[in-house]
Scaffold this active site. Structure first.
Site, PDB file in Angstrom:
ATOM      1  N   ASP A   6      60.958 -10.995  38.423  1.00 58.04           N
ATOM      2  CA  ASP A   6      61.270 -11.444  39.788  1.00 58.04           C
ATOM      3  C   ASP A   6      62.743 -11.176  40.044  1.00 58.04           C
ATOM      4  O   ASP A   6      63.618 -11.763  39.404  1.00 58.04           O
ATOM      5  CB  ASP A   6      60.975 -12.931  39.955  1.00 58.04           C
ATOM      6  CG  ASP A   6      61.446 -13.449  41.313  1.00 58.04           C
ATOM      7  OD1 ASP A   6      60.982 -12.903  42.321  1.00 58.04           O
ATOM      8  OD2 ASP A   6      62.286 -14.371  41.345  1.00 58.04           O
ATOM      9  N   VAL A   7      63.022 -10.289  40.985  1.00 51.67           N
ATOM     10  CA  VAL A   7      64.396  -9.902  41.306  1.00 51.67           C
ATOM     11  C   VAL A   7      64.872 -10.690  42.519  1.00 51.67           C
ATOM     12  O   VAL A   7      64.365 -10.504  43.636  1.00 51.67           O
ATOM     13  CB  VAL A   7      64.506  -8.393  41.589  1.00 51.67           C
ATOM     14  CG1 VAL A   7      65.958  -8.002  41.833  1.00 51.67           C
ATOM     15  CG2 VAL A   7      63.922  -7.589  40.435  1.00 51.67           C
ATOM     16  N   ASN A  11      70.003 -13.773  40.769  1.00 51.02           N
ATOM     17  CA  ASN A  11      69.479 -13.660  39.406  1.00 51.02           C
ATOM     18  C   ASN A  11      68.146 -12.930  39.377  1.00 51.02           C
ATOM     19  O   ASN A  11      67.386 -12.958  40.348  1.00 51.02           O
ATOM     20  CB  ASN A  11      69.299 -15.055  38.782  1.00 51.02           C
ATOM     21  CG  ASN A  11      70.617 -15.760  38.564  1.00 51.02           C
ATOM     22  OD1 ASN A  11      71.555 -15.183  38.031  1.00 51.02           O
ATOM     23  ND2 ASN A  11      70.706 -17.017  38.982  1.00 51.02           N
ATOM     24  N   TYR A 101      52.461 -16.323  59.176  1.00 50.68           N
ATOM     25  CA  TYR A 101      53.744 -15.969  59.787  1.00 50.68           C
ATOM     26  C   TYR A 101      53.461 -15.039  60.957  1.00 50.68           C
ATOM     27  O   TYR A 101      52.468 -14.301  60.949  1.00 50.68           O
ATOM     28  CB  TYR A 101      54.590 -15.230  58.746  1.00 50.68           C
ATOM     29  CG  TYR A 101      55.997 -15.757  58.534  1.00 50.68           C
ATOM     30  CD1 TYR A 101      56.250 -17.108  58.371  1.00 50.68           C
ATOM     31  CD2 TYR A 101      57.077 -14.873  58.457  1.00 50.68           C
ATOM     32  CE1 TYR A 101      57.531 -17.571  58.147  1.00 50.68           C
ATOM     33  CE2 TYR A 101      58.359 -15.322  58.230  1.00 50.68           C
ATOM     34  CZ  TYR A 101      58.582 -16.683  58.086  1.00 50.68           C
ATOM     35  OH  TYR A 101      59.855 -17.148  57.863  1.00 50.68           O
ATOM     36  N   ALA A 109      59.030 -11.817  48.957  1.00 48.27           N
ATOM     37  CA  ALA A 109      58.023 -11.745  47.897  1.00 48.27           C
ATOM     38  C   ALA A 109      58.048 -12.981  47.006  1.00 48.27           C
ATOM     39  O   ALA A 109      57.004 -13.485  46.587  1.00 48.27           O
ATOM     40  CB  ALA A 109      58.258 -10.483  47.055  1.00 48.27           C
ATOM     41  N   ASP A 110      59.241 -13.483  46.713  1.00 51.30           N
ATOM     42  CA  ASP A 110      59.339 -14.657  45.848  1.00 51.30           C
ATOM     43  C   ASP A 110      58.716 -15.886  46.492  1.00 51.30           C
ATOM     44  O   ASP A 110      58.114 -16.730  45.812  1.00 51.30           O
ATOM     45  CB  ASP A 110      60.798 -14.933  45.474  1.00 51.30           C
ATOM     46  CG  ASP A 110      61.721 -15.046  46.685  1.00 51.30           C
ATOM     47  OD1 ASP A 110      61.349 -14.551  47.779  1.00 51.30           O
ATOM     48  OD2 ASP A 110      62.819 -15.610  46.545  1.00 51.30           O
ATOM     49  N   THR A 133      69.668 -18.299  45.950  1.00 48.80           N
ATOM     50  CA  THR A 133      70.791 -17.834  46.760  1.00 48.80           C
ATOM     51  C   THR A 133      70.728 -18.493  48.135  1.00 48.80           C
ATOM     52  O   THR A 133      71.740 -18.940  48.675  1.00 48.80           O
ATOM     53  CB  THR A 133      70.751 -16.308  46.899  1.00 48.80           C
ATOM     54  OG1 THR A 133      70.700 -15.729  45.587  1.00 48.80           O
ATOM     55  CG2 THR A 133      71.974 -15.801  47.623  1.00 48.80           C
ATOM     56  N   THR A 186      89.701 -35.829  45.761  1.00 44.15           N
ATOM     57  CA  THR A 186      89.185 -34.636  46.430  1.00 44.15           C
ATOM     58  C   THR A 186      88.016 -34.013  45.677  1.00 44.15           C
ATOM     59  O   THR A 186      87.012 -33.620  46.284  1.00 44.15           O
ATOM     60  CB  THR A 186      90.309 -33.597  46.608  1.00 44.15           C
ATOM     61  OG1 THR A 186      91.362 -34.176  47.381  1.00 44.15           O
ATOM     62  CG2 THR A 186      89.790 -32.361  47.320  1.00 44.15           C
TER      63      THR A 186
END
Length: 258
Positions: A6-7, A11, A101, A109-110, A133, A186
């Site tokens: 899985d791309v 990662n 959809y 795809a993921d 991401t 902070t």
């Protein structure tokens, strides 16, 4: 054995299945400008470390949201594995899960793979949150239909934007949540905002999505930061870290041998 890849944008996750058993898995950084030869060197190192003979790998399935990775991995599979991989796309899985959809080809795809795996395991309505991401929400009906979802800037992307745009704020590592939401310095304040803020966002989105669904879905999480956020979230029921790899295996078993 089955090789699953899985791309993702950040990662790439690789797994080896023997039947339905995940024997080994790796998470590596996605390299967008590598070659098939370079990927083969990396694969050799990973396989050798686990004493895997690539001659025992007879099947490959790949999902990718990075277009530049497709020719690289296709060439690797054909040149070094002697196999043609099965690539995931909405058309390849529509018999397993209807995609409602407006344009099914827009669904990553993921996200499709996660949905197939989750419904195969739970057979009920679901909301799947993937902390990658981007943070994605995928909604599945009780009938096993992909209804749609939402896409939010990922935890690390949003954090990086904060550090870059607010010059006086220090860069902090997001490994654990502070004990209290009200930060006393902070660094604690940044950690609180990022971690508790994302957990609150998740809970708010889940609540609103559930109202639209008119059902009580199970709430699953996956992805790198899923364990951390799930400890704080009031709605996440379970973390399924191998969801994407399991989905690839399930899809191959259903359509790869046809």
């Amino acid at each position: 054995m089955l090789l699953v890849i899985d791309v993702g944008n950040t990662n790439t996750v690789i797994g080896i299945y023997d039947g339905d058993t995940l024997k080994h898995d790796w998470r590596i950084r996605t390299i967008r400008d590598s070659t098939a030869d370079e990927f083969n060197v990396l694969a050799n190192a990973l396989f050798s470390d686990k004493n895997i003979d690539r001659k025992n790998i007879h099947k490959i399935i790949i999902s990718s949201v990075v277009p530049s990775a497709v020719p690289i991995l296709n060439a690797f599979c054909e040149k070094y594995m002697g196999l043609t991989p099965l690539w995931i796309n909405p058309n390849s899985v529509k018999k397993l899960m209807p995609i409602l959809y407006n344009n099914p080809n827009e669904v990553g795809a993921d996200r499709i793979v996660n949905a197939v795996a989750a419904y195969d395991k739970y057979k009920t309505s679901l909301i799947i949150i993937d902390f990658g991401t981007a943070t994605t929400f995928d909604v599945i009906s009780e009938k096993g239909e992909y209804l749609g979802g939402a896409i939010v800037p990922g935890v690390m992307i949003a954090s990086e934007a904060l550090f870059q745009k607010a010059s006086k704020l220090p860069r902090v590592e997001i490994f654990e949540a502070p004990e209290k939401i009200i930060g006393k310095d902070t660094i604690e304040s940044i950690k609180s905002g990022i971690i508790y803020g994302n957990a609150a966002m998740v809970d708010g989105m889940v609540e609103r999505m559930t109202k639209e669904m008119d059902t009580l879905p199970r709430i699953l999480a996956t992805g790198g930061l899923a364990p951390l956020i799930s400890k704080i979230s009031n709605t996440i029921e379970k973390v399924e870290q191998s969801l994407t790899l399991d989905g690839l295996r399930i899809i191959y078993n259903e359509i790869g041998n046809k």
